[in-house]
Design an enzyme around this catalytic site. Structure first.
Site, PDB file in Angstrom:
ATOM      1  N   GLY A 152       0.819  -1.191   0.022  1.00 27.22           N
ATOM      2  CA  GLY A 152      -0.102  -0.111   0.014  1.00 27.22           C
ATOM      3  C   GLY A 152       0.856   1.138   0.026  1.00 27.22           C
ATOM      4  O   GLY A 152       1.701   1.305   0.752  1.00 27.22           O
ATOM      5  N   LYS A 153       0.521   2.177  -1.042  1.00 28.58           N
ATOM      6  CA  LYS A 153       1.570   3.374  -0.948  1.00 28.58           C
ATOM      7  C   LYS A 153       1.613   4.110   0.212  1.00 28.58           C
ATOM      8  O   LYS A 153       2.695   4.514   0.765  1.00 28.58           O
ATOM      9  CB  LYS A 153       1.194   4.178  -2.268  1.00 28.58           C
ATOM     10  CG  LYS A 153       1.521   3.425  -3.468  1.00 28.58           C
ATOM     11  CD  LYS A 153       1.047   4.185  -4.761  1.00 28.58           C
ATOM     12  CE  LYS A 153       1.086   3.566  -6.032  1.00 28.58           C
ATOM     13  NZ  LYS A 153       2.250   2.731  -6.527  1.00 28.58           N
ATOM     14  N   ASN A 186       6.031  10.883  -9.952  1.00 27.71           N
ATOM     15  CA  ASN A 186       7.099  10.412 -10.827  1.00 27.71           C
ATOM     16  C   ASN A 186       6.869  10.760 -12.193  1.00 27.71           C
ATOM     17  O   ASN A 186       5.986  11.809 -12.628  1.00 27.71           O
ATOM     18  CB  ASN A 186       7.199   8.814 -10.792  1.00 27.71           C
ATOM     19  CG  ASN A 186       5.744   8.144 -11.391  1.00 27.71           C
ATOM     20  OD1 ASN A 186       4.989   8.839 -12.135  1.00 27.71           O
ATOM     21  ND2 ASN A 186       5.353   7.086 -10.881  1.00 27.71           N
ATOM     22  N   LEU A 222      12.848  10.820 -10.876  1.00 31.23           N
ATOM     23  CA  LEU A 222      13.228  10.512 -12.222  1.00 31.23           C
ATOM     24  C   LEU A 222      14.035   9.138 -12.133  1.00 31.23           C
ATOM     25  O   LEU A 222      14.638   8.990 -13.068  1.00 31.23           O
ATOM     26  CB  LEU A 222      13.828  11.563 -12.862  1.00 31.23           C
ATOM     27  CG  LEU A 222      12.970  12.746 -12.951  1.00 31.23           C
ATOM     28  CD1 LEU A 222      14.080  14.047 -13.595  1.00 31.23           C
ATOM     29  CD2 LEU A 222      12.088  12.549 -14.168  1.00 31.23           C
ATOM     30  N   GLY A 223      13.656   8.371 -11.210  1.00 33.65           N
ATOM     31  CA  GLY A 223      14.392   7.125 -10.861  1.00 33.65           C
ATOM     32  C   GLY A 223      15.729   7.404 -10.999  1.00 33.65           C
ATOM     33  O   GLY A 223      16.220   8.295 -10.075  1.00 33.65           O
ATOM     34  N   ASP A 280      14.322  -4.259  -7.888  1.00 34.22           N
ATOM     35  CA  ASP A 280      12.979  -4.151  -7.823  1.00 34.22           C
ATOM     36  C   ASP A 280      12.588  -2.664  -7.345  1.00 34.22           C
ATOM     37  O   ASP A 280      13.242  -2.214  -6.295  1.00 34.22           O
ATOM     38  CB  ASP A 280      12.419  -5.153  -6.711  1.00 34.22           C
ATOM     39  CG  ASP A 280      10.987  -5.182  -6.748  1.00 34.22           C
ATOM     40  OD1 ASP A 280      10.268  -4.194  -7.331  1.00 34.22           O
ATOM     41  OD2 ASP A 280      10.471  -5.930  -5.646  1.00 34.22           O
ATOM     42  N   GLY A 335       9.063   4.942  -4.970  1.00 34.83           N
ATOM     43  CA  GLY A 335       8.419   6.484  -5.042  1.00 34.83           C
ATOM     44  C   GLY A 335       7.989   6.639  -3.372  1.00 34.83           C
ATOM     45  O   GLY A 335       7.764   7.893  -2.848  1.00 34.83           O
ATOM     46  N   ASP A 336       7.373   5.482  -3.070  1.00 41.14           N
ATOM     47  CA  ASP A 336       6.927   5.672  -1.663  1.00 41.14           C
ATOM     48  C   ASP A 336       7.721   6.068  -0.746  1.00 41.14           C
ATOM     49  O   ASP A 336       7.731   6.686   0.486  1.00 41.14           O
ATOM     50  CB  ASP A 336       5.992   4.405  -1.062  1.00 41.14           C
ATOM     51  CG  ASP A 336       4.953   3.884  -2.417  1.00 41.14           C
ATOM     52  OD1 ASP A 336       4.706   4.752  -3.136  1.00 41.14           O
ATOM     53  OD2 ASP A 336       4.890   2.779  -2.312  1.00 41.14           O
TER      54      ASP A 336
HETATM   55  O1  RIB Z   1       4.066   1.654  -4.601  1.00 46.16           O
HETATM   56  C1  RIB Z   1       4.096   0.379  -4.519  1.00 46.16           C
HETATM   57  C2  RIB Z   1       2.686   0.070  -3.739  1.00 46.16           C
HETATM   58  O2  RIB Z   1       1.691   0.165  -4.693  1.00 46.16           O
HETATM   59  C3  RIB Z   1       2.686  -1.428  -3.333  1.00 46.16           C
HETATM   60  O3  RIB Z   1       3.069  -1.719  -2.095  1.00 46.16           O
HETATM   61  C4  RIB Z   1       1.577  -1.658  -3.771  1.00 46.16           C
HETATM   62  O4  RIB Z   1       0.291  -1.933  -2.657  1.00 46.16           O
HETATM   63  C5  RIB Z   1       0.651  -0.532  -4.369  1.00 46.16           C
HETATM   64  O5  RIB Z   1      -0.118   0.152  -3.744  1.00 46.16           O
END
Ligand code: RIB
Length: 302
Positions: free
Chosen positions: A51-52, A193, A233-234, A258, A263-264
């Protein structure tokens, strides 16, 4: 000297409250993604906590901020697992509501060999946040980090609560949803992003059009009226702008495994820095890039 806490004591101050999505992630590694009507057999599945919004909260707590999560889970095993994981990471979950009769959100994530991800979210309980849940959670926070995986309305409530209490609003439009102009204007910063930047400028779906150029953070400040904007921008770092100017902050070079959740991590670490004393947006972006770059060297969203 410390004294035992009294139930009538006011709650300790919160640096960052995150209003956003909480999901159980299901990962499958694929050589390539299927086209319409096609089935591809990959490797997996592997499950994880995600979850973000929840990922942002964990990143903010790991960056040293007193962090609270505002979100919703279902009354199921996945929901309990998410609460345990958040608590274990040092996030206050007093404002995460458990909804009877709804499932916890699920994210279906495919990862290609270059480490890139594509995500489909079934929101479940995430779509059930109510006005009072958000207002109660946001009270007293220095930074309110609002994220659109819970839909547009809770983000509007979070922005209003931040404005009412004088908190700084950090806004992550992942995914891009229509938001009132006043919410975008209050963002300090709006964090997007590259594909979200295109969609903020040209509308949802625009990022899929071939040849769409990524707008600069300065373009988005002008277009949205946001107090400041960060375009991540990665590996190329982040473009940072406010109403006075812009700069490019480089990212450290790392081996990408991965990119899920990078971004989170960026947004959570950024919010944590901005909640601290004497922090500039450029300095906070540099610290957030360091955290996000480290996160892509490992599997999983956190
Ligand atoms: O940004 C990654 C998240 O996006 C994942 O953890 C997934 O749950 C989605 O919400």
């Amino acid at each position: 000297m410390t004294r035992p806490s009294d139930p009538s004591d006011p709650p300790p101050p919160v640096d960052v409250v995150v209003v956003g999505g909480i999901n159980q992630d299901v990962f499958v590694h694929v050589d390539r993604r299927p086209g319409p009507g096609e089935t591809v057999v990959g490797r997996g599945p592997r499950t994880g906590n995600g979850g973000k919004g929840a990922n942002m909260a964990v990143a903010a707590a790991r960056a040293g901020a007193a962090t609270a999560m505002c979100g919703a889970v279902g009354d199921d095993g996945a929901g309990r697992e998410q609460l345990t994981a958040l608590t274990g990471a040092g996030v206050d979950v007093a404002h995460v509501v458990t909804r009877a009769g709804l499932g916890t959100g699920v994210a279906l994530i495919s990862i290609t060999p270059d480490g890139e991800n594509a995500i489909v979210v079934g929101p479940g309980a995430n779509a059930s946040l109510a006005h009072d849940d958000v207002v109660a959670a946001s009270a007293g926070a220095r930074v309110v980090l609002a994220q659109t995986e819970v839909g547009a309305e809770p983000v509007v409530w979070a922005a209003e609560a931040a404005a009412a209490s004088g908190a700084r609003l950090v806004l992550s439009t992942a995914p891009v949803v229509p938001l009132p102009a006043a919410v975008l204007e209050a963002a300090d910063p709006l964090v997007v992003n590259a594909s979200e930047a295109i969609e903020v400028l040209h509308g949802p779906g625009a990022a899929a059009e071939p040849g769409s150029a990524v707008p600069s953070a300065a373009d988005l400040v002008r277009h949205t009226g946001a107090r400041s904007v960060v375009v991540t921008l990665g590996g190329a770092g982040a473009d940072v702008a406010d109403r006075h100017g812009s700069t490019r902050v480089p990212a450290p070079e790392v081996q990408v495994v991965d990119t899920t959740g990078a971004g989170d991590v960026f947004a959570g670490a950024l919010a944590a820095r901005l909640a601290g004393p004497d922090s500039t947006l450029m300095g906070a972006a540099a610290a957030a890039l360091a955290a996000a770059s480290e996160s892509v060297t490992r599997l999983g969203a956190r």
